[in-house]
Design an enzyme around this catalytic site. Sequence first.
Site, PDB file in Angstrom:
ATOM      1  N   GLY A  92       4.269   2.783   4.822  1.00 49.38           N
ATOM      2  CA  GLY A  92       3.122   3.694   4.749  1.00 49.38           C
ATOM      3  C   GLY A  92       1.774   3.025   4.968  1.00 49.38           C
ATOM      4  O   GLY A  92       0.732   3.661   4.794  1.00 49.38           O
ATOM      5  N   GLN A  93       1.783   1.751   5.355  1.00 52.11           N
ATOM      6  CA  GLN A  93       0.513   1.042   5.562  1.00 52.11           C
ATOM      7  C   GLN A  93      -0.190   1.535   6.827  1.00 52.11           C
ATOM      8  O   GLN A  93       0.419   1.586   7.892  1.00 52.11           O
ATOM      9  CB  GLN A  93       0.799  -0.462   5.685  1.00 52.11           C
ATOM     10  N   HIS A  99      -3.805  -4.770   1.278  1.00 47.05           N
ATOM     11  CA  HIS A  99      -4.770  -4.157   0.356  1.00 47.05           C
ATOM     12  C   HIS A  99      -4.003  -3.519  -0.782  1.00 47.05           C
ATOM     13  O   HIS A  99      -2.951  -2.929  -0.576  1.00 47.05           O
ATOM     14  CB  HIS A  99      -5.661  -3.116   1.054  1.00 47.05           C
ATOM     15  N   HIS A 101      -4.137  -0.806  -3.736  1.00 49.52           N
ATOM     16  CA  HIS A 101      -4.846   0.369  -4.259  1.00 49.52           C
ATOM     17  C   HIS A 101      -4.813   0.317  -5.780  1.00 49.52           C
ATOM     18  O   HIS A 101      -3.746   0.119  -6.368  1.00 49.52           O
ATOM     19  CB  HIS A 101      -4.126   1.663  -3.860  1.00 49.52           C
TER      20      HIS A 101
HETATM   21  P1  5GP Z   1      -2.861   2.441   3.342  1.00 51.54           P
HETATM   22  O1  5GP Z   1      -2.338   3.798   3.663  1.00 51.54           O
HETATM   23  O2  5GP Z   1      -2.899   1.505   4.528  1.00 51.54           O
HETATM   24  O3  5GP Z   1      -2.175   1.827   2.162  1.00 51.54           O
HETATM   25  O4  5GP Z   1      -4.346   2.663   2.854  1.00 51.54           O
HETATM   26  C1  5GP Z   1      -5.458   2.534   3.665  1.00 51.54           C
HETATM   27  C2  5GP Z   1      -6.619   3.028   2.839  1.00 51.54           C
HETATM   28  O5  5GP Z   1      -7.819   2.546   3.419  1.00 51.54           O
HETATM   29  C3  5GP Z   1      -6.718   4.553   2.787  1.00 51.54           C
HETATM   30  O6  5GP Z   1      -6.662   4.984   1.434  1.00 51.54           O
HETATM   31  C4  5GP Z   1      -8.060   4.850   3.440  1.00 51.54           C
HETATM   32  O7  5GP Z   1      -8.755   5.904   2.827  1.00 51.54           O
HETATM   33  C5  5GP Z   1      -8.800   3.536   3.297  1.00 51.54           C
HETATM   34  N1  5GP Z   1      -9.764   3.284   4.350  1.00 51.54           N
HETATM   35  C6  5GP Z   1      -9.549   3.404   5.686  1.00 51.54           C
HETATM   36  N2  5GP Z   1     -10.654   3.073   6.375  1.00 51.54           N
HETATM   37  C7  5GP Z   1     -11.588   2.727   5.448  1.00 51.54           C
HETATM   38  C8  5GP Z   1     -12.946   2.308   5.555  1.00 51.54           C
HETATM   39  O8  5GP Z   1     -13.519   2.163   6.630  1.00 51.54           O
HETATM   40  N3  5GP Z   1     -13.589   2.055   4.378  1.00 51.54           N
HETATM   41  C9  5GP Z   1     -12.994   2.196   3.161  1.00 51.54           C
HETATM   42  N4  5GP Z   1     -13.734   1.931   2.094  1.00 51.54           N
HETATM   43  N5  5GP Z   1     -11.710   2.590   3.031  1.00 51.54           N
HETATM   44  C10 5GP Z   1     -11.017   2.859   4.159  1.00 51.54           C
END
Ligand code: 5GP
Length: 144
Positions: A92-93, A99, A101
């Site tokens: 789901g990345q 990163h 959460h």
């Molecule tokens: P993933 O689904 O990869 O675990 O999470 C990516 C996260 O990065 C998402 O929750 C999304 O809202 C956040 N995100 C994506 N682009 C940006 C950005 O430009 N700035 C910030 N602060 N968060 C971001």
Amino acid sequence: MEPSIFSKIITGSIPASFIARRDLWVAFLDINPRAEGHTLVVPVEQKQRIRDLSTESQRSLIEGVSEVSSKLCSHFNIEDCSIVVHDGPAAGQEIPHVHIHIIPRSKGDGGKSLLAMFPDVPNPGVIEPNFSELAELAKTLYLD
Ligand code: 5GP
């Protein structure tokens, strides 16, 4: 390697709302928060998966998670957070840069748990755990 969105945030070419900056990790608010205070803890080292990070970055990152979750809990006067990692695209990345959460949680907030990620798998208690299968798999996975 092309800098990821998160590397661009770390170097300041894309803005973000930082809550911490350290030598090996930073923390900033997610732009699409699942709950107020939803924060991303990100290693400065740009790698797609946790296992690709240097040991130093891995250790520092977990300290960052602890520091940030403590801050969120004291700020929002709560006890609990969901701490979630999508460690690669099949998990789901969306952004190929590790990163973590950290999402403040409270009773009745409507957020779900791990069970909701696998709705087609029977819930605990519905079927008996297969202890012999688990033991066999553990043997083959065992880290000497
Ligand atoms: P993933 O689904 O990869 O675990 O999470 C990516 C996260 O990065 C998402 O929750 C999304 O809202 C956040 N995100 C994506 N682009 C940006 C950005 O430009 N700035 C910030 N602060 N968060 C971001």
